[in-house]
Design a protein around this motif. Sequence first.
Motif, PDB file in Angstrom:
ATOM      1  N   TYR A 160       0.942  -1.247   0.026  1.00 21.54           N
ATOM      2  CA  TYR A 160       0.179   0.082  -0.023  1.00 21.54           C
ATOM      3  C   TYR A 160       0.925   1.389   0.016  1.00 21.54           C
ATOM      4  O   TYR A 160       2.089   1.436   0.454  1.00 21.54           O
ATOM      5  CB  TYR A 160      -0.918   0.026   1.226  1.00 21.54           C
ATOM      6  N   ALA A 161       0.314   2.411  -0.459  1.00 22.54           N
ATOM      7  CA  ALA A 161       1.168   3.789  -0.400  1.00 22.54           C
ATOM      8  C   ALA A 161       0.012   4.717  -0.310  1.00 22.54           C
ATOM      9  O   ALA A 161      -1.036   4.680   0.247  1.00 22.54           O
ATOM     10  CB  ALA A 161       1.630   3.503  -1.944  1.00 22.54           C
ATOM     11  N   LEU A 162       0.598   5.939  -0.494  1.00 23.62           N
ATOM     12  CA  LEU A 162      -0.092   7.400  -0.191  1.00 23.62           C
ATOM     13  C   LEU A 162      -0.689   7.663  -1.357  1.00 23.62           C
ATOM     14  O   LEU A 162      -0.324   8.051  -2.588  1.00 23.62           O
ATOM     15  CB  LEU A 162       0.919   8.352   0.140  1.00 23.62           C
ATOM     16  N   PRO A 278      -3.436  -1.126  -4.482  1.00 20.26           N
ATOM     17  CA  PRO A 278      -3.802  -1.017  -5.926  1.00 20.26           C
ATOM     18  C   PRO A 278      -5.029  -1.513  -6.104  1.00 20.26           C
ATOM     19  O   PRO A 278      -5.564  -1.137  -7.121  1.00 20.26           O
ATOM     20  CB  PRO A 278      -2.510  -1.790  -6.602  1.00 20.26           C
ATOM     21  N   TRP A 279      -5.545  -2.270  -5.311  1.00 23.20           N
ATOM     22  CA  TRP A 279      -7.058  -2.684  -5.224  1.00 23.20           C
ATOM     23  C   TRP A 279      -7.842  -1.573  -5.328  1.00 23.20           C
ATOM     24  O   TRP A 279      -9.225  -1.685  -5.705  1.00 23.20           O
ATOM     25  CB  TRP A 279      -7.204  -3.665  -4.175  1.00 23.20           C
ATOM     26  N   ASN A 280      -7.592  -0.348  -4.959  1.00 27.24           N
ATOM     27  CA  ASN A 280      -8.484   0.773  -4.943  1.00 27.24           C
ATOM     28  C   ASN A 280      -8.501   1.858  -6.258  1.00 27.24           C
ATOM     29  O   ASN A 280      -9.050   2.891  -6.411  1.00 27.24           O
ATOM     30  CB  ASN A 280      -8.578   1.446  -3.799  1.00 27.24           C
ATOM     31  N   VAL A 281      -7.360   1.412  -7.115  1.00 26.47           N
ATOM     32  CA  VAL A 281      -7.075   2.247  -8.250  1.00 26.47           C
ATOM     33  C   VAL A 281      -8.222   2.382  -9.198  1.00 26.47           C
ATOM     34  O   VAL A 281      -8.883   3.395  -9.553  1.00 26.47           O
ATOM     35  CB  VAL A 281      -5.699   1.884  -8.952  1.00 26.47           C
ATOM     36  N   ALA A 282      -8.685   1.345  -9.540  1.00 24.20           N
ATOM     37  CA  ALA A 282      -9.990   1.182 -10.291  1.00 24.20           C
ATOM     38  C   ALA A 282     -10.980   1.863  -9.906  1.00 24.20           C
ATOM     39  O   ALA A 282     -11.887   2.587 -10.710  1.00 24.20           O
ATOM     40  CB  ALA A 282     -10.272  -0.372 -10.652  1.00 24.20           C
ATOM     41  N   SER A 283     -11.433   1.749  -8.496  1.00 25.58           N
ATOM     42  CA  SER A 283     -12.653   2.576  -7.909  1.00 25.58           C
ATOM     43  C   SER A 283     -12.286   4.102  -8.228  1.00 25.58           C
ATOM     44  O   SER A 283     -13.414   4.817  -8.335  1.00 25.58           O
ATOM     45  CB  SER A 283     -12.490   2.398  -6.538  1.00 25.58           C
ATOM     46  N   PHE A 291      -5.971  12.061  -9.241  1.00 23.56           N
ATOM     47  CA  PHE A 291      -5.216  11.488  -8.015  1.00 23.56           C
ATOM     48  C   PHE A 291      -3.693  11.039  -8.620  1.00 23.56           C
ATOM     49  O   PHE A 291      -3.501  10.440  -9.697  1.00 23.56           O
ATOM     50  CB  PHE A 291      -5.884  10.403  -7.554  1.00 23.56           C
ATOM     51  N   GLY A 292      -2.915  10.876  -7.531  1.00 33.39           N
ATOM     52  CA  GLY A 292      -1.757  10.256  -7.675  1.00 33.39           C
ATOM     53  C   GLY A 292      -1.480   9.355  -6.614  1.00 33.39           C
ATOM     54  O   GLY A 292      -2.215   9.270  -5.784  1.00 33.39           O
ATOM     55  N   VAL A 293      -0.235   8.505  -6.644  1.00 33.39           N
ATOM     56  CA  VAL A 293       0.306   7.552  -5.744  1.00 33.39           C
ATOM     57  C   VAL A 293       1.693   7.965  -5.683  1.00 33.39           C
ATOM     58  O   VAL A 293       2.590   7.842  -6.522  1.00 33.39           O
ATOM     59  CB  VAL A 293      -0.073   6.077  -6.151  1.00 33.39           C
ATOM     60  N   ALA A 363       4.591   3.241 -10.617  1.00 29.78           N
ATOM     61  CA  ALA A 363       5.603   3.946 -10.084  1.00 29.78           C
ATOM     62  C   ALA A 363       5.730   4.057  -8.612  1.00 29.78           C
ATOM     63  O   ALA A 363       6.502   3.736  -7.843  1.00 29.78           O
ATOM     64  CB  ALA A 363       6.096   4.996 -10.639  1.00 29.78           C
ATOM     65  N   GLY A 364       4.592   4.716  -8.257  1.00 32.60           N
ATOM     66  CA  GLY A 364       4.411   4.908  -6.810  1.00 32.60           C
ATOM     67  C   GLY A 364       4.455   3.779  -5.681  1.00 32.60           C
ATOM     68  O   GLY A 364       5.060   3.630  -4.738  1.00 32.60           O
ATOM     69  N   PHE A 365       3.774   2.723  -6.301  1.00 37.28           N
ATOM     70  CA  PHE A 365       3.762   1.462  -5.528  1.00 37.28           C
ATOM     71  C   PHE A 365       5.061   0.720  -5.414  1.00 37.28           C
ATOM     72  O   PHE A 365       5.499   0.016  -4.647  1.00 37.28           O
ATOM     73  CB  PHE A 365       2.787   0.458  -6.077  1.00 37.28           C
TER      74      PHE A 365
END
Length: 418
Positions: A160-162, A278-283, A291-293, A363-365
Amino acid sequence: MKKKVLGLMLGTMVLSTALTGCGSKNDDKKKTDTEDKKASSSELTTDDITLKVWESSGETEDFIKQAGEAFTKKYPNIKIEYENVEVGDVNTQIALDGPAGVGADVFAAPHDQIGGLVSGGHISPVTDEKAIKDSALASCVDAVTYEGKMYGYPVAAETYALFYNKDIIKENEVPKTWEDVEKFSKTFNGKGKYGIIWNVGDAYYSPIFTGMGGNRLFGETGTDTKSTYMNSENAVKGMTYFQKLRKTLNVPAADIADNAVCLSAFTSGKAAMYITGPWNVASCEKEKMNFGVTTLPSLPGEKTPAASFSGARTMQVSAYSTHQNEAQAFAKFCMSEEMQQLRYKLTGALPSIDIDVNSDYVAGFLKQLEYAYPTPSVKEMNGWWDAMKSACSNIWDGADVKKELDASDSATLKGAGK
């Protein structure tokens, strides 16, 4: 990030491709090429065989089927047969079907099940550790290493990340430290708005704070079960700071225990930042968010992003397979650059090796994975999740930090019969 080095399998693939590239305009030539392909890998059988592969349904099923076709194209005498067994069921299924001779030769499994699979004698160690060490992300190398050996080839990474809302925070103004998160929140909070949000009662996110000073769950290797190390001096210090953040996100733990609540707050613009995976990227994309990560903020006194848990999906070779060399070859083939590109395209999962993919968020992950450590796979984990969840919630709501962490440590170890 590790230098990208293609393993022995890819070298074999290139050789096979080169042989194929010699051309075959008649049946005799085709026959010669096929024989050459078989001869190109002296460790693999030249007999016609079929490997049974277990994977979950959906996109991962598509991946195994297409990877199987690609593998058979290179080794025509080896067919790949997909069979649906969900990853959550493999531990039980292989224990029943393996000894009976009807189990898979290769099967998918999350890395935190490796300990149980090894204890049960159900999986074989990999035969080419160098291929993993040379090409896989460091977090994936750690994830498949158990008691000094590697089990399974990693095919996807996870952490997970920000997440941050670019309409609220400019990319160059995203907080790099938790102190900066506090400062930003003081200017943003109010009337149901929060600078940052995450499920504070979920033990999955506790390494962000218990990881202070390099502290890790069950020690450096994740296998020292004499203690959880979650009531160490550094863990107490980190969780004391965690408790202080209650002033920044002034919501009882129970009110944000549902991840859907946190997601809704972020996608609606009520929360400027959100810690998730990453499981919430699609949402977020579905809501057409801008948004960014990026990596997690660093803890007070530390210069690198805070720690996180990482995970790896692996392709394991059954100890009961009568085609050990071929099963090893296919499992390794699934983490080749060609197959990792295919897997990302089909499933959207993070690659397990350092490759370029077309995404604004990967890249963020991948950067955060450099500071992550694998969720331990020891049996004591079974009792740790609930014990630490209770500690996190109680500490957030004001309970004594040391007493809560001591209680969590004791409950975890007693639950494992210690």
